[in-house]
Scaffold this active site. Structure first.
Site, PDB file in Angstrom:
ATOM      1  N   ASP A 109      10.547   9.697  -5.316  1.00 47.62           N
ATOM      2  CA  ASP A 109       9.905   8.416  -4.960  1.00 47.62           C
ATOM      3  C   ASP A 109      10.921   7.289  -4.369  1.00 47.62           C
ATOM      4  O   ASP A 109      12.059   7.527  -4.612  1.00 47.62           O
ATOM      5  CB  ASP A 109       9.598   7.749  -6.524  1.00 47.62           C
ATOM      6  CG  ASP A 109       8.152   8.321  -7.087  1.00 47.62           C
ATOM      7  OD1 ASP A 109       7.510   8.846  -6.137  1.00 47.62           O
ATOM      8  OD2 ASP A 109       7.911   7.925  -8.359  1.00 47.62           O
ATOM      9  N   ARG A 160       5.436  10.700   1.849  1.00 52.00           N
ATOM     10  CA  ARG A 160       4.330   9.829   1.375  1.00 52.00           C
ATOM     11  C   ARG A 160       4.462   8.605   2.053  1.00 52.00           C
ATOM     12  O   ARG A 160       5.663   8.037   1.790  1.00 52.00           O
ATOM     13  CB  ARG A 160       4.260   9.860  -0.140  1.00 52.00           C
ATOM     14  CG  ARG A 160       3.503   8.660  -0.736  1.00 52.00           C
ATOM     15  CD  ARG A 160       3.597   8.333  -2.063  1.00 52.00           C
ATOM     16  NE  ARG A 160       3.795   9.454  -3.039  1.00 52.00           N
ATOM     17  CZ  ARG A 160       4.489   9.535  -4.276  1.00 52.00           C
ATOM     18  NH1 ARG A 160       5.424   8.696  -4.514  1.00 52.00           N
ATOM     19  NH2 ARG A 160       4.189  10.398  -5.159  1.00 52.00           N
TER      20      ARG A 160
HETATM   21  C1  LIG Z   1       0.502   7.552  -5.004  1.00 51.05           C
HETATM   22  C2  LIG Z   1       1.353   6.329  -4.890  1.00 51.05           C
HETATM   23  C3  LIG Z   1       2.772   6.647  -4.806  1.00 51.05           C
HETATM   24  C4  LIG Z   1       3.562   5.449  -4.801  1.00 51.05           C
HETATM   25  N1  LIG Z   1       4.613   5.561  -4.782  1.00 51.05           N
HETATM   26  C5  LIG Z   1       5.704   4.500  -4.343  1.00 51.05           C
HETATM   27  C6  LIG Z   1       6.741   4.754  -4.235  1.00 51.05           C
HETATM   28  O1  LIG Z   1       7.446   5.732  -4.323  1.00 51.05           O
HETATM   29  N2  LIG Z   1       7.622   3.533  -4.018  1.00 51.05           N
HETATM   30  C7  LIG Z   1       6.966   2.292  -3.878  1.00 51.05           C
HETATM   31  O2  LIG Z   1       7.867   1.400  -3.528  1.00 51.05           O
HETATM   32  N3  LIG Z   1       5.902   2.096  -4.073  1.00 51.05           N
HETATM   33  C8  LIG Z   1       4.964   3.299  -4.341  1.00 51.05           C
HETATM   34  N4  LIG Z   1       3.796   3.056  -4.541  1.00 51.05           N
HETATM   35  C9  LIG Z   1       3.022   1.703  -4.561  1.00 51.05           C
HETATM   36  C10 LIG Z   1       2.814   1.016  -3.350  1.00 51.05           C
HETATM   37  O3  LIG Z   1       4.008   0.755  -2.325  1.00 51.05           O
HETATM   38  C11 LIG Z   1       1.864  -0.083  -3.388  1.00 51.05           C
HETATM   39  O4  LIG Z   1       2.847  -1.146  -4.052  1.00 51.05           O
HETATM   40  C12 LIG Z   1       0.615   0.003  -3.992  1.00 51.05           C
HETATM   41  O5  LIG Z   1      -0.028   0.952  -3.799  1.00 51.05           O
HETATM   42  C13 LIG Z   1      -0.175  -1.200  -3.542  1.00 51.05           C
HETATM   43  O6  LIG Z   1      -0.440  -1.428  -2.299  1.00 51.05           O
HETATM   44  P1  LIG Z   1      -2.154  -0.837  -1.735  1.00 51.05           P
HETATM   45  O7  LIG Z   1      -1.878  -0.624  -0.192  1.00 51.05           O
HETATM   46  O8  LIG Z   1      -2.608   0.252  -2.625  1.00 51.05           O
HETATM   47  O9  LIG Z   1      -3.257  -2.127  -1.857  1.00 51.05           O
HETATM   48  P2  LIG Z   1      -2.697  -3.559  -2.174  1.00 51.05           P
HETATM   49  O10 LIG Z   1      -1.865  -4.259  -1.296  1.00 51.05           O
HETATM   50  O11 LIG Z   1      -2.351  -3.951  -3.851  1.00 51.05           O
HETATM   51  O12 LIG Z   1      -3.999  -4.299  -2.077  1.00 51.05           O
HETATM   52  C14 LIG Z   1      -4.466  -4.257  -0.688  1.00 51.05           C
HETATM   53  C15 LIG Z   1      -6.361  -4.459  -0.962  1.00 51.05           C
HETATM   54  O13 LIG Z   1      -6.972  -3.124  -1.386  1.00 51.05           O
HETATM   55  C16 LIG Z   1      -7.965  -3.391  -1.772  1.00 51.05           C
HETATM   56  N5  LIG Z   1      -7.552  -2.693  -3.183  1.00 51.05           N
HETATM   57  C17 LIG Z   1      -6.362  -2.661  -3.964  1.00 51.05           C
HETATM   58  N6  LIG Z   1      -6.462  -1.978  -5.229  1.00 51.05           N
HETATM   59  C18 LIG Z   1      -7.903  -1.964  -5.270  1.00 51.05           C
HETATM   60  C19 LIG Z   1      -8.726  -1.619  -6.529  1.00 51.05           C
HETATM   61  N7  LIG Z   1      -7.891  -0.968  -7.467  1.00 51.05           N
HETATM   62  N8  LIG Z   1     -10.248  -1.717  -6.298  1.00 51.05           N
HETATM   63  C20 LIG Z   1     -10.503  -1.927  -5.203  1.00 51.05           C
HETATM   64  N9  LIG Z   1      -9.963  -2.443  -3.816  1.00 51.05           N
HETATM   65  C21 LIG Z   1      -8.430  -2.489  -3.962  1.00 51.05           C
HETATM   66  C22 LIG Z   1      -8.126  -4.831  -1.903  1.00 51.05           C
HETATM   67  O14 LIG Z   1      -8.952  -5.079  -0.843  1.00 51.05           O
HETATM   68  C23 LIG Z   1      -6.810  -5.462  -1.709  1.00 51.05           C
HETATM   69  O15 LIG Z   1      -6.849  -6.797  -1.389  1.00 51.05           O
HETATM   70  C24 LIG Z   1       2.585   4.350  -4.596  1.00 51.05           C
HETATM   71  C25 LIG Z   1       1.475   4.008  -4.620  1.00 51.05           C
HETATM   72  C26 LIG Z   1       0.481   5.017  -4.763  1.00 51.05           C
HETATM   73  C27 LIG Z   1      -0.825   4.900  -4.430  1.00 51.05           C
END
Ligand SMILES: Cc1cc2nc3c(=O)[nH]c(=O)nc-3n(C[C@H](O)[C@H](O)[C@H](O)COP(=O)(O)OP(=O)(O)OC[C@H]3O[C@@H](n4cnc5c(N)ncnc54)[C@H](O)[C@@H]3O)c2cc1C
Length: 283
Positions: A109, A160
């Site tokens: 990660d 990733r």
């Molecule tokens: C599998 C995985 C591994 C990860 N690993 C890391 C890592 O190693 N290091 C790190 O810094 N971060 C990691 N992250 C976190 C990532 O960096 C983001 O902070 C996190 O995923 C939020 O960004 P997002 O793009 O998912 O959506 P967001 O920016 O939270 O949301 C953007 C838009 O997406 C839609 N949305 C979001 N969530 C939902 C929901 N639950 N239901 C409906 N619509 C929704 C909405 O329209 C929202 O406005 C990981 C995330 C995932 C999924």
């Protein structure tokens, strides 16, 4: 003060592997692969780091014995990165020996920006020595990711791509969501072009729709990439993705050291606070 686990259970599968297994099986039965993550970060003493590595090794063995379709994710600060880099590398290699032996996979990660360079350096060594058994994460919000993604894509690394979950200053990271999304698309396109199987980690419909359209336009088959989401979020969407022929993987965290992970989920999206509040009143 120890907070009750009931607070976190929306985002954390259990406090032990045994409590989490049924959830992993549930996802596997729906065609969704899993990445198990034993929670914790910033370990400050060797005794804890050593026992964490033993636990990760045990986790790989348990996954193998239980026949689960799951890999693991680790944080280098759990394996002693704050103590000494060479010591952390030895620990990582101890774990990767087991991953190779079990034909499994360990994703490193990505943590806060103070750790980016050292994480990439350690990954590059590990990739040279363990190849397909190790992968890394890049964050589209960091200014430096433009160079990192080019370099790692050229190496053919297993990456990733995510937006980034840590609070970073503007000299280090983009602050505006539209810019972060544009960067995410640019880097994902690069990974799709240069690497065999990029992992696209987001819950964001704009990015999911974009990747589907981009892949279709560029004749990149659905089996050539994977969409990843976090446990507790958008389960139905993942099931639909699989029905549509896409590969999906859910990141399933477990363990007793869940507080920092839980806090990041609460701060990145206000709806997550409502989910938690609702969960507290569920039986
Ligand atoms: C599998 C995985 C591994 C990860 N690993 C890391 C890592 O190693 N290091 C790190 O810094 N971060 C990691 N992250 C976190 C990532 O960096 C983001 O902070 C996190 O995923 C939020 O960004 P997002 O793009 O998912 O959506 P967001 O920016 O939270 O949301 C953007 C838009 O997406 C839609 N949305 C979001 N969530 C939902 C929901 N639950 N239901 C409906 N619509 C929704 C909405 O329209 C929202 O406005 C990981 C995330 C995932 C999924």
């Amino acid at each position: 003060m120890k907070l009750p686990f009931a607070l976190a259970r929306r985002f954390v599968a259990g406090e032990t592997f045994e409590q989490s297994v049924s959830k992993v099986r549930y996802f596997n039965e729906h065609g969704i692969k899993v990445t198990l993550d034993l929670l914790g970060e910033n370990v400050k003493d060797r005794e804890t780091a050593d026992s964490t590595v033993d636990e990760y090794i045990g986790l790989l063995q348990n996954i193998h014995t239980a026949g689960l379709k799951s890999t693991i994710s680790v944080k280098l600060t759990m394996m002693g990165l704050d103590i000494d880099t060479e010591y952390c590398k030895d620990n990582l290699y101890r774990l990767l020996d087991e991953a190779r032996e079990k034909d499994s996979f360990v994703r490193i990660d990505m943590e806060g920006s103070d750790y980016t360079q050292v994480t990439i350096d350690l990954f590059k060594d590990a990739f040279r020595d363990y190849g397909k058994h190790v992968g890394i994460v890049l964050q589209s919000y960091l200014h430096r990711t433009k160079q990192d993604v080019a370099e790692l894509a050229e190496l053919g690394a297993d990456v990733r791509m995510c937006k980034g979950a840590y609070k970073e200053p503007s000299r280090v990271a983009l602050q505006d969501m539209a810019d972060i999304r544009e960067a995410f698309k640019e880097y994902t396109a690069m990974l799709l072009e240069k690497t065999t199987y990029p992992r696209i980690a987001t819950h964001d419909d704009e990015l999911i729709d974009w990747v589907k359209a981009y892949a279709a336009e560029n004749k990149i088959g659905k089996p050539r990439f994977e969409i990843q989401m976090l446990y507790g979020l958008r389960e139905e969407t993942m099931i639909d993705l699989v029905k549509d022929g896409y590969n999906a993987r859910v990141y399933v965290p477990y363990g007793t050291m869940w507080f920092p992970y839980f806090k990041r989920r609460l701060t990145e999206r206000k709806e997550n606070i409502f989910f938690v509040a609702r969960n507290l009143f569920k039986k």
